[in-house]
Motif scaffolding. Structure first.
Motif: not given
Lengths: 341, 270
Positions: A55-74
Protein backbone atom coordinates in the motif's frame (compact mmCIF):
# COMPACT_ATOMS: atom_id res chain seq x y z
CA UNK A 1 -28.94 20.61 -7.72
CA UNK A 2 -27.05 19.38 -4.75
CA UNK A 3 -27.51 15.83 -5.93
CA UNK A 4 -26.05 16.69 -9.31
CA UNK A 5 -23.13 18.30 -7.55
CA UNK A 6 -22.66 15.19 -5.58
CA UNK A 7 -22.82 13.14 -8.74
CA UNK A 8 -20.05 15.25 -10.25
CA UNK A 9 -17.94 15.33 -7.19
CA UNK A 10 -18.07 11.65 -6.37
CA UNK A 11 -16.08 10.18 -9.23
CA UNK A 12 -13.37 12.80 -8.81
CA UNK A 13 -13.07 12.00 -5.20
CA UNK A 14 -12.88 8.32 -5.86
CA UNK A 15 -9.26 7.32 -5.46
CA UNK A 16 -7.83 4.66 -7.65
CA UNK A 17 -5.93 2.33 -5.43
CA UNK A 18 -2.37 1.53 -6.29
CA UNK A 19 -0.05 -1.23 -5.32
CA UNK A 20 3.66 -0.78 -4.91
CA UNK A 21 5.91 -3.39 -6.41
CA UNK A 22 9.61 -3.84 -5.93
CA UNK A 23 11.76 -5.74 -8.38
CA UNK A 24 14.88 -7.67 -7.46
CA UNK A 25 17.17 -4.78 -8.42
CA UNK A 26 15.54 -2.52 -5.90
CA UNK A 27 13.50 -0.27 -8.13
CA UNK A 28 9.98 0.38 -6.99
CA UNK A 29 6.98 1.35 -9.01
CA UNK A 30 3.32 1.73 -8.44
CA UNK A 31 0.65 0.02 -10.44
CA UNK A 32 -3.11 0.22 -10.55
CA UNK A 33 -4.50 -2.33 -8.22
CA UNK A 34 -6.74 -4.17 -10.64
CA UNK A 35 -3.90 -4.54 -13.11
CA UNK A 36 -1.49 -5.93 -10.56
CA UNK A 37 -4.08 -8.21 -9.05
CA UNK A 38 -4.41 -9.95 -12.39
CA UNK A 39 -1.18 -11.71 -11.47
CA UNK A 40 -1.93 -14.59 -9.14
CA UNK A 41 1.32 -14.24 -7.28
CA UNK A 42 0.73 -10.60 -6.43
CA UNK A 43 -2.82 -11.41 -5.53
CA UNK A 44 -1.70 -14.04 -3.07
CA UNK A 45 0.87 -11.76 -1.54
CA UNK A 46 -1.71 -9.11 -0.91
CA UNK A 47 -4.18 -11.54 0.56
CA UNK A 48 -1.65 -13.33 2.68
CA UNK A 49 0.07 -10.37 4.16
CA UNK A 50 -3.10 -8.47 4.71
CA UNK A 51 -4.35 -5.37 3.05
CA UNK A 52 -1.42 -3.32 4.19
CA UNK A 53 0.96 -5.04 1.84
CA UNK A 54 1.98 -3.00 -1.14
CA UNK A 55 0.00 0.00 0.00
CA UNK A 56 2.97 2.29 0.24
CA UNK A 57 6.53 2.61 -0.89
CA UNK A 58 7.87 1.22 2.33
CA UNK A 59 6.01 -2.04 2.32
CA UNK A 60 6.18 -2.72 -1.42
CA UNK A 61 5.60 -6.26 -2.54
CA UNK A 62 8.91 -7.72 -3.57
CA UNK A 63 8.80 -9.64 -6.78
CA UNK A 64 10.75 -12.79 -7.59
CA UNK A 65 14.22 -12.51 -8.96
CA UNK A 66 13.35 -13.48 -12.48
CA UNK A 67 11.22 -10.39 -12.95
CA UNK A 68 13.30 -7.46 -14.12
CA UNK A 69 11.80 -3.99 -14.62
CA UNK A 70 11.58 -4.33 -18.40
CA UNK A 71 9.71 -7.60 -18.13
CA UNK A 72 7.54 -6.22 -15.41
CA UNK A 73 6.32 -3.40 -17.61
CA UNK A 74 5.65 -5.86 -20.44
CA UNK A 75 3.70 -8.10 -18.13
CA UNK A 76 1.75 -5.21 -16.73
CA UNK A 77 0.84 -4.10 -20.24
CA UNK A 78 -0.46 -7.57 -20.83
CA UNK A 79 -2.43 -7.52 -17.63
CA UNK A 80 -3.77 -4.09 -18.29
CA UNK A 81 -5.27 -5.23 -21.55
CA UNK A 82 -6.68 -8.50 -20.35
CA UNK A 83 -8.11 -7.51 -17.02
CA UNK A 84 -10.72 -5.42 -18.78
CA UNK A 85 -13.72 -7.74 -18.78
CA UNK A 86 -15.43 -6.37 -21.83
CA UNK A 87 -13.10 -7.66 -24.48
CA UNK A 88 -14.08 -10.34 -26.97
CA UNK A 89 -12.05 -13.47 -27.52
CA UNK A 90 -11.04 -12.36 -30.94
CA UNK A 91 -9.77 -9.02 -29.64
CA UNK A 92 -7.67 -10.79 -27.07
CA UNK A 93 -6.27 -13.15 -29.65
CA UNK A 94 -5.32 -10.34 -31.97
CA UNK A 95 -3.66 -8.47 -29.15
CA UNK A 96 -1.73 -11.54 -28.10
CA UNK A 97 -0.43 -12.20 -31.59
CA UNK A 98 0.99 -8.71 -31.76
CA UNK A 99 2.18 -8.74 -28.20
CA UNK A 100 4.24 -11.87 -28.61
CA UNK A 101 6.30 -10.57 -31.49
CA UNK A 102 9.70 -10.00 -30.00
CA UNK A 103 13.19 -11.41 -30.23
CA UNK A 104 13.98 -14.77 -28.73
CA UNK A 105 15.92 -13.43 -25.79
CA UNK A 106 13.04 -11.34 -24.57
CA UNK A 107 10.66 -14.20 -25.12
CA UNK A 108 12.74 -16.37 -22.82
CA UNK A 109 12.86 -13.66 -20.18
CA UNK A 110 9.15 -13.13 -20.51
CA UNK A 111 8.38 -16.82 -20.10
CA UNK A 112 10.57 -16.96 -17.00
CA UNK A 113 9.06 -13.86 -15.48
CA UNK A 114 5.49 -14.87 -16.22
CA UNK A 115 6.12 -18.24 -14.68
CA UNK A 116 7.43 -16.79 -11.45
CA UNK A 117 4.39 -14.55 -11.25
CA UNK A 118 2.21 -17.58 -11.96
CA UNK A 119 0.52 -15.86 -14.84
CA UNK A 120 -0.43 -19.01 -16.69
CA UNK A 121 -2.01 -17.54 -19.85
CA UNK A 122 1.14 -15.55 -20.53
CA UNK A 123 3.34 -18.54 -19.80
CA UNK A 124 1.36 -20.52 -22.37
CA UNK A 125 1.54 -17.73 -24.89
CA UNK A 126 5.30 -17.30 -24.64
CA UNK A 127 5.94 -21.06 -24.48
CA UNK A 128 3.96 -21.64 -27.64
CA UNK A 129 5.87 -18.89 -29.37
CA UNK A 130 9.17 -20.42 -28.32
CA UNK A 131 7.97 -23.84 -29.46
CA UNK A 132 7.17 -22.39 -32.86
CA UNK A 133 10.71 -21.10 -33.05
CA UNK A 134 12.18 -24.49 -32.16
CA UNK A 135 9.95 -26.50 -34.48
CA UNK A 136 11.62 -28.06 -37.49
CA UNK A 137 15.14 -26.92 -36.69
CA UNK A 138 18.27 -28.94 -36.29
CA UNK A 139 20.08 -29.00 -32.94
CA UNK A 140 22.83 -26.77 -34.29
CA UNK A 141 20.36 -24.18 -35.48
CA UNK A 142 18.60 -24.22 -32.13
CA UNK A 143 21.90 -23.77 -30.32
CA UNK A 144 22.66 -20.79 -32.46
CA UNK A 145 19.36 -19.10 -31.81
CA UNK A 146 19.36 -19.67 -28.08
CA UNK A 147 23.10 -19.28 -27.60
CA UNK A 148 23.39 -22.58 -25.84
CA UNK A 149 26.62 -24.51 -25.36
CA UNK A 150 27.18 -27.81 -27.08
CA UNK A 151 27.95 -29.69 -23.93
CA UNK A 152 26.77 -33.18 -24.69
CA UNK A 153 29.20 -35.96 -25.48
CA UNK A 154 28.59 -38.09 -28.51
CA UNK A 155 27.41 -40.96 -26.36
CA UNK A 156 24.82 -38.77 -24.75
CA UNK A 157 23.45 -37.76 -28.10
CA UNK A 158 22.32 -41.33 -27.89
CA UNK A 159 19.94 -41.77 -30.64
CA UNK A 160 20.83 -39.83 -33.70
CA UNK A 161 18.08 -37.66 -34.94
CA UNK A 162 17.17 -37.94 -38.52
CA UNK A 163 15.23 -35.27 -40.22
CA UNK A 164 11.87 -36.54 -41.31
CA UNK A 165 12.71 -35.30 -44.78
CA UNK A 166 15.71 -37.54 -44.92
CA UNK A 167 16.94 -39.40 -47.88
CA UNK A 168 16.98 -43.12 -47.14
CA UNK A 169 20.54 -43.25 -48.38
CA UNK A 170 21.53 -40.92 -45.62
CA UNK A 171 19.85 -43.20 -43.13
CA UNK A 172 21.80 -46.13 -44.45
CA UNK A 173 24.99 -44.17 -44.14
CA UNK A 174 24.13 -43.25 -40.59
CA UNK A 175 23.71 -46.84 -39.66
CA UNK A 176 27.01 -47.79 -41.22
CA UNK A 177 28.62 -44.90 -39.38
CA UNK A 178 27.22 -46.13 -36.12
CA UNK A 179 28.63 -49.57 -36.79
CA UNK A 180 31.99 -48.11 -37.73
CA UNK A 181 32.05 -46.00 -34.65
CA UNK A 182 31.54 -48.95 -32.42
CA UNK A 183 34.27 -50.96 -34.06
CA UNK A 184 36.67 -48.06 -33.80
CA UNK A 185 35.82 -47.50 -30.18
CA UNK A 186 36.60 -51.07 -29.32
CA UNK A 187 39.88 -50.83 -31.07
CA UNK A 188 40.67 -47.59 -29.28
CA UNK A 189 40.22 -49.35 -25.99
CA UNK A 190 42.66 -52.05 -26.97
CA UNK A 191 45.21 -49.57 -28.19
CA UNK A 192 44.80 -47.36 -25.20
CA UNK A 193 46.08 -50.09 -22.95
CA UNK A 194 49.17 -50.63 -25.09
CA UNK A 195 50.07 -46.96 -25.24
CA UNK A 196 50.01 -46.67 -21.50
CA UNK A 197 52.43 -49.52 -21.19
CA UNK A 198 54.98 -48.06 -23.52
CA UNK A 199 55.01 -44.53 -22.23
CA UNK A 200 56.57 -45.61 -18.97
CA UNK A 201 59.64 -46.99 -20.63
CA UNK A 202 60.81 -43.70 -22.04
CA UNK A 203 62.93 -41.32 -20.07
CA UNK A 204 62.94 -37.55 -20.23
CA UNK A 205 66.47 -37.51 -21.62
CA UNK A 206 65.57 -39.73 -24.49
CA UNK A 207 62.70 -37.49 -25.35
CA UNK A 208 64.84 -34.38 -25.18
CA UNK A 209 67.51 -35.77 -27.39
CA UNK A 210 65.00 -36.84 -29.92
CA UNK A 211 63.28 -33.49 -29.90
CA UNK A 212 66.52 -31.52 -30.19
CA UNK A 213 67.71 -33.79 -32.92
CA UNK A 214 71.16 -33.92 -31.34
CA UNK A 215 74.40 -35.75 -32.19
CA UNK A 216 74.53 -37.36 -35.53
CA UNK A 217 76.61 -40.06 -33.97
CA UNK A 218 73.96 -40.70 -31.49
CA UNK A 219 71.44 -40.68 -34.24
CA UNK A 220 73.34 -43.14 -36.36
CA UNK A 221 73.99 -45.66 -33.72
CA UNK A 222 70.60 -45.49 -32.27
CA UNK A 223 68.62 -45.38 -35.43
CA UNK A 224 66.52 -48.29 -34.42
CA UNK A 225 65.96 -46.65 -31.09
CA UNK A 226 64.76 -43.59 -32.88
CA UNK A 227 62.32 -45.61 -34.87
CA UNK A 228 60.93 -46.99 -31.68
CA UNK A 229 60.71 -43.55 -30.18
CA UNK A 230 59.00 -42.25 -33.27
CA UNK A 231 56.50 -44.98 -32.99
CA UNK A 232 55.80 -44.22 -29.39
CA UNK A 233 55.74 -40.47 -29.98
CA UNK A 234 53.33 -40.98 -32.76
CA UNK A 235 51.09 -43.17 -30.70
CA UNK A 236 50.96 -40.57 -28.01
CA UNK A 237 50.25 -37.95 -30.56
CA UNK A 238 47.37 -39.92 -31.94
CA UNK A 239 45.27 -39.30 -28.90
CA UNK A 240 46.17 -35.60 -28.95
CA UNK A 241 45.49 -35.38 -32.64
CA UNK A 242 42.14 -36.97 -32.21
CA UNK A 243 41.19 -34.38 -29.70
CA UNK A 244 42.47 -31.32 -31.52
CA UNK A 245 41.13 -32.51 -34.80
CA UNK A 246 37.81 -33.01 -33.17
CA UNK A 247 37.81 -29.38 -32.11
CA UNK A 248 39.11 -28.15 -35.42
CA UNK A 249 36.84 -30.05 -37.67
CA UNK A 250 33.78 -29.64 -35.55
CA UNK A 251 32.85 -26.28 -36.98
CA UNK A 252 33.60 -27.24 -40.54
CA UNK A 253 31.82 -30.50 -40.23
CA UNK A 254 28.88 -29.03 -38.43
CA UNK A 255 28.01 -27.03 -41.47
CA UNK A 256 27.83 -30.16 -43.52
CA UNK A 257 25.89 -31.88 -40.85
CA UNK A 258 23.32 -29.18 -40.77
CA UNK A 259 23.15 -29.04 -44.52
CA UNK A 260 22.28 -32.68 -44.47
CA UNK A 261 19.42 -31.84 -42.25
CA UNK A 262 20.65 -32.89 -38.91
CA UNK A 263 22.81 -35.89 -39.44
CA UNK A 264 24.47 -35.48 -36.13
CA UNK A 265 26.55 -38.60 -36.45
CA UNK A 266 28.70 -37.06 -39.05
CA UNK A 267 31.20 -35.10 -36.94
CA UNK A 268 32.22 -38.03 -34.85
CA UNK A 269 32.60 -40.29 -37.81
CA UNK A 270 34.83 -37.76 -39.52
CA UNK A 271 37.11 -37.88 -36.54
CA UNK A 272 37.03 -41.60 -36.48
CA UNK A 273 38.03 -41.74 -40.08
CA UNK A 274 40.90 -39.39 -39.27
CA UNK A 275 42.05 -41.54 -36.42
CA UNK A 276 41.63 -44.68 -38.38
CA UNK A 277 43.85 -43.32 -41.09
CA UNK A 278 46.60 -42.12 -38.80
CA UNK A 279 46.69 -45.53 -37.23
CA UNK A 280 46.60 -47.76 -40.20
CA UNK A 281 48.84 -45.72 -42.47
CA UNK A 282 51.68 -45.63 -39.98
CA UNK A 283 53.88 -48.35 -41.28
CA UNK A 284 55.80 -48.71 -38.07
CA UNK A 285 52.76 -49.72 -36.20
CA UNK A 286 52.66 -53.26 -35.20
CA UNK A 287 50.10 -53.37 -32.52
CA UNK A 288 48.67 -56.72 -33.22
CA UNK A 289 46.24 -55.54 -35.87
CA UNK A 290 46.54 -58.12 -38.53
CA UNK A 291 46.97 -56.84 -42.06
CA UNK A 292 43.83 -58.49 -43.29
CA UNK A 293 41.72 -56.53 -40.87
CA UNK A 294 43.57 -53.35 -41.69
CA UNK A 295 43.00 -53.92 -45.37
CA UNK A 296 39.34 -54.54 -44.85
CA UNK A 297 39.03 -51.37 -42.85
CA UNK A 298 40.87 -49.40 -45.50
CA UNK A 299 38.51 -50.70 -48.08
CA UNK A 300 35.50 -49.85 -45.98
CA UNK A 301 36.73 -46.34 -45.41
CA UNK A 302 37.26 -45.79 -49.10
CA UNK A 303 33.88 -47.24 -49.73
CA UNK A 304 32.46 -44.76 -47.27
CA UNK A 305 34.21 -41.88 -48.89
CA UNK A 306 32.89 -42.93 -52.25
CA UNK A 307 29.43 -43.39 -50.88
CA UNK A 308 29.54 -40.03 -49.25
CA UNK A 309 30.44 -38.39 -52.50
CA UNK A 310 27.98 -40.26 -54.60
CA UNK A 311 25.03 -40.02 -52.29
CA UNK A 312 25.55 -36.36 -51.68
CA UNK A 313 25.75 -35.67 -55.36
CA UNK A 314 22.78 -37.86 -56.14
CA UNK A 315 20.46 -36.51 -53.54
CA UNK A 316 19.26 -32.96 -53.49
CA UNK A 317 21.69 -30.25 -53.77
CA UNK A 318 23.42 -27.94 -55.99
CA UNK A 319 24.82 -26.47 -52.87
CA UNK A 320 25.99 -29.74 -51.45
CA UNK A 321 29.29 -30.13 -53.12
CA UNK A 322 30.79 -33.56 -52.81
CA UNK A 323 33.40 -33.57 -50.15
CA UNK A 324 36.49 -35.26 -51.37
CA UNK A 325 38.42 -37.37 -49.02
CA UNK A 326 41.92 -38.08 -50.04
CA UNK A 327 44.77 -39.81 -48.40
CA UNK A 328 47.84 -37.68 -48.57
CA UNK A 329 51.41 -38.46 -47.75
CA UNK A 330 51.42 -38.62 -44.03
CA UNK A 331 48.43 -40.82 -43.92
CA UNK A 332 45.78 -38.46 -42.72
CA UNK A 333 42.58 -38.02 -44.61
CA UNK A 334 41.92 -34.49 -45.55
CA UNK A 335 38.92 -32.71 -46.84
CA UNK A 336 39.74 -31.04 -50.10
CA UNK A 337 36.67 -29.15 -51.01
CA UNK A 338 35.49 -26.65 -48.52
CA UNK A 339 31.83 -26.40 -47.98
CA UNK A 340 29.94 -23.84 -49.97
CA UNK A 341 30.25 -20.71 -47.92
CA UNK B 1 -14.08 -30.95 -67.36
CA UNK B 2 -11.47 -33.31 -66.08
CA UNK B 3 -8.99 -30.53 -66.41
CA UNK B 4 -10.93 -28.34 -64.01
CA UNK B 5 -10.94 -31.13 -61.50
CA UNK B 6 -7.17 -31.10 -61.34
CA UNK B 7 -7.02 -27.42 -60.66
CA UNK B 8 -9.79 -27.57 -58.12
CA UNK B 9 -8.11 -30.36 -56.23
CA UNK B 10 -4.83 -28.54 -56.29
CA UNK B 11 -6.46 -25.49 -54.76
CA UNK B 12 -7.90 -27.67 -52.03
CA UNK B 13 -4.50 -28.98 -51.18
CA UNK B 14 -3.50 -25.53 -49.99
CA UNK B 15 0.13 -25.98 -50.74
CA UNK B 16 0.77 -22.26 -50.98
CA UNK B 17 -0.45 -21.63 -47.44
CA UNK B 18 1.91 -24.20 -46.05
CA UNK B 19 4.85 -22.45 -47.69
CA UNK B 20 4.58 -19.46 -45.37
CA UNK B 21 4.58 -21.71 -42.32
CA UNK B 22 8.07 -22.26 -40.94
CA UNK B 23 7.40 -25.81 -39.96
CA UNK B 24 5.42 -26.89 -43.00
CA UNK B 25 7.65 -25.27 -45.61
CA UNK B 26 9.84 -28.38 -46.22
CA UNK B 27 6.77 -30.61 -46.40
CA UNK B 28 5.16 -28.32 -48.94
CA UNK B 29 8.27 -28.11 -51.10
CA UNK B 30 8.64 -31.86 -51.13
CA UNK B 31 5.04 -32.27 -52.12
CA UNK B 32 5.49 -29.77 -54.93
CA UNK B 33 8.53 -31.71 -56.10
CA UNK B 34 6.58 -34.95 -56.15
CA UNK B 35 3.67 -33.38 -57.95
CA UNK B 36 5.97 -31.97 -60.60
CA UNK B 37 7.88 -35.21 -60.95
CA UNK B 38 4.85 -37.39 -61.27
CA UNK B 39 2.40 -35.41 -63.30
CA UNK B 40 3.48 -32.03 -64.61
CA UNK B 41 3.27 -32.92 -68.26
CA UNK B 42 -0.35 -34.00 -67.95
CA UNK B 43 -1.61 -30.89 -66.25
CA UNK B 44 -3.82 -28.31 -67.89
CA UNK B 45 -2.39 -24.89 -68.54
CA UNK B 46 -3.94 -23.14 -65.60
CA UNK B 47 -2.75 -25.77 -63.14
CA UNK B 48 0.75 -25.47 -64.53
CA UNK B 49 0.49 -21.75 -63.94
CA UNK B 50 -0.54 -22.26 -60.33
CA UNK B 51 2.30 -24.65 -59.71
CA UNK B 52 4.74 -22.26 -61.30
CA UNK B 53 3.48 -19.46 -59.10
CA UNK B 54 3.81 -21.57 -55.98
CA UNK B 55 7.35 -22.59 -56.86
CA UNK B 56 8.32 -18.97 -57.24
CA UNK B 57 6.81 -18.03 -53.91
CA UNK B 58 8.60 -20.98 -52.34
CA UNK B 59 11.91 -19.52 -53.45
CA UNK B 60 10.96 -16.02 -52.43
CA UNK B 61 10.07 -17.20 -48.95
CA UNK B 62 13.20 -19.27 -48.51
CA UNK B 63 15.38 -16.52 -46.96
CA UNK B 64 12.75 -15.92 -44.29
CA UNK B 65 12.52 -19.55 -43.35
CA UNK B 66 16.28 -20.07 -43.37
CA UNK B 67 16.57 -23.52 -41.85
CA UNK B 68 18.68 -26.26 -43.33
CA UNK B 69 15.62 -28.43 -43.83
CA UNK B 70 14.06 -25.67 -45.88
CA UNK B 71 17.18 -25.26 -47.98
CA UNK B 72 17.34 -28.99 -48.69
CA UNK B 73 13.70 -29.04 -49.69
CA UNK B 74 14.18 -26.05 -51.98
CA UNK B 75 17.11 -27.78 -53.62
CA UNK B 76 14.98 -30.81 -54.32
CA UNK B 77 12.34 -28.57 -55.80
CA UNK B 78 14.83 -26.96 -58.14
CA UNK B 79 15.91 -30.37 -59.32
CA UNK B 80 12.35 -31.31 -60.15
CA UNK B 81 11.83 -28.03 -61.93
CA UNK B 82 14.96 -28.47 -63.97
CA UNK B 83 13.82 -31.77 -65.35
CA UNK B 84 10.16 -31.00 -65.95
CA UNK B 85 9.61 -27.34 -66.72
CA UNK B 86 9.85 -25.85 -70.22
CA UNK B 87 12.89 -23.71 -70.85
CA UNK B 88 11.53 -20.27 -70.20
CA UNK B 89 9.71 -21.07 -67.00
CA UNK B 90 12.64 -23.08 -65.81
CA UNK B 91 14.99 -20.17 -66.25
CA UNK B 92 12.73 -17.79 -64.39
CA UNK B 93 12.41 -20.24 -61.51
CA UNK B 94 16.13 -20.92 -61.32
CA UNK B 95 16.90 -17.22 -61.27
CA UNK B 96 14.47 -16.78 -58.41
CA UNK B 97 16.13 -19.63 -56.57
CA UNK B 98 19.58 -18.19 -57.02
CA UNK B 99 18.43 -14.84 -55.71
CA UNK B 100 17.08 -16.61 -52.67
CA UNK B 101 20.43 -18.27 -52.09
CA UNK B 102 22.17 -14.91 -52.26
CA UNK B 103 19.72 -13.45 -49.78
CA UNK B 104 20.35 -16.39 -47.48
CA UNK B 105 24.07 -15.83 -47.63
CA UNK B 106 23.65 -12.21 -46.77
CA UNK B 107 21.57 -13.10 -43.76
CA UNK B 108 23.99 -15.60 -42.39
CA UNK B 109 26.81 -13.10 -42.63
CA UNK B 110 25.18 -10.57 -40.36
CA UNK B 111 25.58 -12.44 -37.11
CA UNK B 112 24.69 -10.83 -33.86
CA UNK B 113 27.35 -10.52 -31.20
CA UNK B 114 27.49 -12.93 -28.34
CA UNK B 115 24.33 -12.28 -26.46
CA UNK B 116 24.00 -13.37 -22.92
CA UNK B 117 20.88 -15.45 -22.88
CA UNK B 118 18.90 -16.08 -19.74
CA UNK B 119 18.75 -19.74 -18.93
CA UNK B 120 15.26 -21.13 -18.89
CA UNK B 121 14.20 -23.08 -15.83
CA UNK B 122 13.48 -26.75 -16.35
CA UNK B 123 9.74 -26.65 -15.91
CA UNK B 124 9.42 -23.91 -18.49
CA UNK B 125 11.49 -26.01 -20.90
CA UNK B 126 9.21 -28.96 -20.31
CA UNK B 127 6.20 -26.75 -20.91
CA UNK B 128 7.67 -25.50 -24.18
CA UNK B 129 8.50 -29.03 -25.25
CA UNK B 130 4.94 -30.12 -24.61
CA UNK B 131 3.98 -28.18 -27.75
CA UNK B 132 6.55 -29.87 -29.97
CA UNK B 133 6.21 -32.75 -32.38
CA UNK B 134 8.41 -35.85 -32.08
CA UNK B 135 11.06 -34.76 -34.50
CA UNK B 136 11.52 -31.35 -32.91
CA UNK B 137 11.55 -32.88 -29.45
CA UNK B 138 14.36 -35.20 -30.41
CA UNK B 139 16.26 -32.32 -31.97
CA UNK B 140 15.87 -30.42 -28.72
CA UNK B 141 17.24 -33.33 -26.77
CA UNK B 142 20.53 -32.96 -28.60
CA UNK B 143 20.96 -29.25 -28.08
CA UNK B 144 22.56 -29.07 -24.67
CA UNK B 145 22.74 -30.81 -21.35
CA UNK B 146 19.94 -28.93 -19.66
CA UNK B 147 17.63 -29.31 -22.62
CA UNK B 148 18.47 -32.98 -22.80
CA UNK B 149 17.42 -33.43 -19.19
CA UNK B 150 14.18 -31.65 -19.83
CA UNK B 151 13.33 -33.92 -22.75
CA UNK B 152 13.55 -36.97 -20.51
CA UNK B 153 10.38 -35.89 -18.74
CA UNK B 154 7.97 -38.81 -18.90
CA UNK B 155 4.83 -36.72 -19.30
CA UNK B 156 6.06 -35.41 -22.66
CA UNK B 157 6.42 -38.90 -24.05
CA UNK B 158 3.20 -40.04 -22.50
CA UNK B 159 1.18 -37.41 -24.30
CA UNK B 160 3.02 -38.14 -27.55
CA UNK B 161 2.19 -41.79 -27.06
CA UNK B 162 -1.45 -40.93 -26.54
CA UNK B 163 -1.40 -38.76 -29.61
CA UNK B 164 0.14 -41.30 -31.93
CA UNK B 165 -0.76 -44.70 -30.66
CA UNK B 166 -3.48 -44.80 -28.04
CA UNK B 167 -6.13 -45.75 -30.57
CA UNK B 168 -4.02 -48.65 -31.75
CA UNK B 169 -2.29 -49.94 -28.69
CA UNK B 170 -3.64 -51.06 -25.36
CA UNK B 171 -0.86 -50.72 -22.92
CA UNK B 172 -0.62 -51.82 -19.33
CA UNK B 173 0.37 -48.83 -17.34
CA UNK B 174 2.47 -49.83 -14.40
CA UNK B 175 4.09 -47.42 -12.05
CA UNK B 176 7.60 -47.58 -13.41
CA UNK B 177 6.75 -47.34 -17.08
CA UNK B 178 9.27 -45.59 -19.28
CA UNK B 179 7.08 -43.70 -21.69
CA UNK B 180 9.94 -42.76 -23.94
CA UNK B 181 10.82 -46.40 -24.46
CA UNK B 182 7.20 -47.32 -24.98
CA UNK B 183 6.82 -44.59 -27.56
CA UNK B 184 10.00 -45.60 -29.31
CA UNK B 185 8.93 -49.23 -29.56
CA UNK B 186 5.56 -48.42 -31.04
CA UNK B 187 7.11 -45.86 -33.35
CA UNK B 188 9.49 -48.41 -34.80
CA UNK B 189 6.82 -51.07 -34.89
CA UNK B 190 4.38 -48.97 -36.83
CA UNK B 191 7.01 -47.52 -39.11
CA UNK B 192 5.75 -44.10 -38.16
CA UNK B 193 8.59 -42.17 -39.69
CA UNK B 194 7.39 -43.03 -43.16
CA UNK B 195 3.86 -41.88 -42.51
CA UNK B 196 4.93 -38.65 -40.88
CA UNK B 197 7.16 -37.62 -43.70
CA UNK B 198 4.50 -35.96 -45.78
CA UNK B 199 2.86 -33.78 -43.14
CA UNK B 200 -0.46 -34.81 -44.69
CA UNK B 201 -3.53 -36.54 -43.42
CA UNK B 202 -7.03 -37.31 -44.61
CA UNK B 203 -9.89 -35.99 -42.52
CA UNK B 204 -13.08 -37.98 -42.96
CA UNK B 205 -15.17 -35.30 -41.28
CA UNK B 206 -14.45 -32.61 -43.80
CA UNK B 207 -13.52 -35.07 -46.53
CA UNK B 208 -10.32 -33.35 -47.47
CA UNK B 209 -6.60 -33.72 -47.56
CA UNK B 210 -5.13 -31.43 -44.91
CA UNK B 211 -1.88 -30.37 -43.35
CA UNK B 212 -2.31 -32.05 -40.02
CA UNK B 213 -1.61 -30.26 -36.76
CA UNK B 214 -0.40 -32.81 -34.26
CA UNK B 215 -2.10 -35.55 -36.26
CA UNK B 216 -5.44 -33.76 -36.10
CA UNK B 217 -7.41 -31.79 -38.61
CA UNK B 218 -6.68 -28.07 -38.32
CA UNK B 219 -10.40 -27.28 -38.41
CA UNK B 220 -11.92 -26.95 -35.01
CA UNK B 221 -15.21 -28.66 -35.79
CA UNK B 222 -13.45 -31.74 -37.09
CA UNK B 223 -11.27 -31.87 -34.00
CA UNK B 224 -14.31 -31.77 -31.76
CA UNK B 225 -15.98 -34.52 -33.70
CA UNK B 226 -13.00 -36.81 -33.91
CA UNK B 227 -12.09 -36.70 -30.25
CA UNK B 228 -8.99 -38.73 -29.57
CA UNK B 229 -8.74 -40.40 -32.92
CA UNK B 230 -5.97 -39.08 -35.12
CA UNK B 231 -6.21 -38.53 -38.85
CA UNK B 232 -5.35 -41.15 -41.41
CA UNK B 233 -1.87 -40.14 -42.39
CA UNK B 234 -1.02 -40.04 -46.05
CA UNK B 235 2.13 -40.59 -47.99
CA UNK B 236 3.19 -37.99 -50.51
CA UNK B 237 2.60 -40.25 -53.47
CA UNK B 238 -0.92 -40.84 -52.20
CA UNK B 239 -1.46 -37.10 -52.20
CA UNK B 240 -0.24 -36.94 -55.78
CA UNK B 241 -2.57 -39.77 -56.68
CA UNK B 242 -5.44 -37.86 -55.19
CA UNK B 243 -4.50 -34.87 -57.29
CA UNK B 244 -4.23 -36.90 -60.48
CA UNK B 245 -7.18 -39.08 -59.74
CA UNK B 246 -5.08 -42.19 -60.15
CA UNK B 247 -4.78 -45.16 -57.89
CA UNK B 248 -1.27 -46.27 -58.60
CA UNK B 249 0.34 -48.29 -55.89
CA UNK B 250 3.84 -47.33 -56.82
CA UNK B 251 5.67 -46.58 -53.68
CA UNK B 252 8.40 -44.08 -53.13
CA UNK B 253 11.81 -45.03 -54.30
CA UNK B 254 13.16 -45.76 -50.85
CA UNK B 255 12.85 -49.33 -49.84
CA UNK B 256 11.91 -49.51 -46.25
CA UNK B 257 12.92 -53.11 -45.70
CA UNK B 258 16.10 -52.13 -43.94
CA UNK B 259 15.25 -48.76 -42.59
CA UNK B 260 12.34 -49.40 -40.32
CA UNK B 261 13.30 -47.02 -37.64
CA UNK B 262 13.34 -43.52 -38.98
CA UNK B 263 14.14 -41.29 -36.12
CA UNK B 264 15.98 -43.80 -34.00
CA UNK B 265 19.21 -45.54 -34.66
CA UNK B 266 18.85 -49.02 -35.88
CA UNK B 267 19.58 -51.17 -32.83
CA UNK B 268 21.69 -53.80 -34.52
CA UNK B 269 24.78 -53.32 -32.50
CA UNK B 270 23.73 -54.77 -29.17
Amino acid sequence: MSEADMAIIKPEMMMKSYIWLETADGSIQQVEQEVAMYCPMICHEVLQKGLGAGSSKNCAISLPQRVNPAMLSLILDYCRFHQVPGRSNKERKVHDEKFIRMDTKRLCELASAADSLQLKPLVDLSSRALARIIEGKTPEEIREIFHLPDDLTEEEKLEPLKNLMDDPRIRLLNRLYAKKRKELKEREKLKGKEVEERVDERSVDDLLSFINGKDHKVVKTSKSKKKNKKRKEHKNKVSHNLHSKQQGTQSVVDETASSLGGVSNLPSIEDDIFSLKTDSEDGYMDDGMDPALREMLDREVEDFARRLNSSWVLSSGQERQPVHFSINGNGATRRLTAIDD
Amino acid sequence: MIQEKYTGRYQNLKVAEALSNNHLYPFACNELSSIIDLGYSRFPKDLKAFIFRDCLSAFRLLPDINTSAAVSAANLLVKSIESAFPKQKKNVAVVEFKQAKVALKRRSKSHDELIDMPSLPQDILVHIFSFLDVSSLLSSSQVSRSWNQATCEGSLWRSLFDLHFSHKVLIHIHSGIDWREAFKNEYILYNSSKMLRSGRGYCSFCDSVVWHESLRCPKKQCRLKSGKKPLDLMLTHQVVNYLLGTTSSSDESDSEDEAVCGLWAYPTLQ
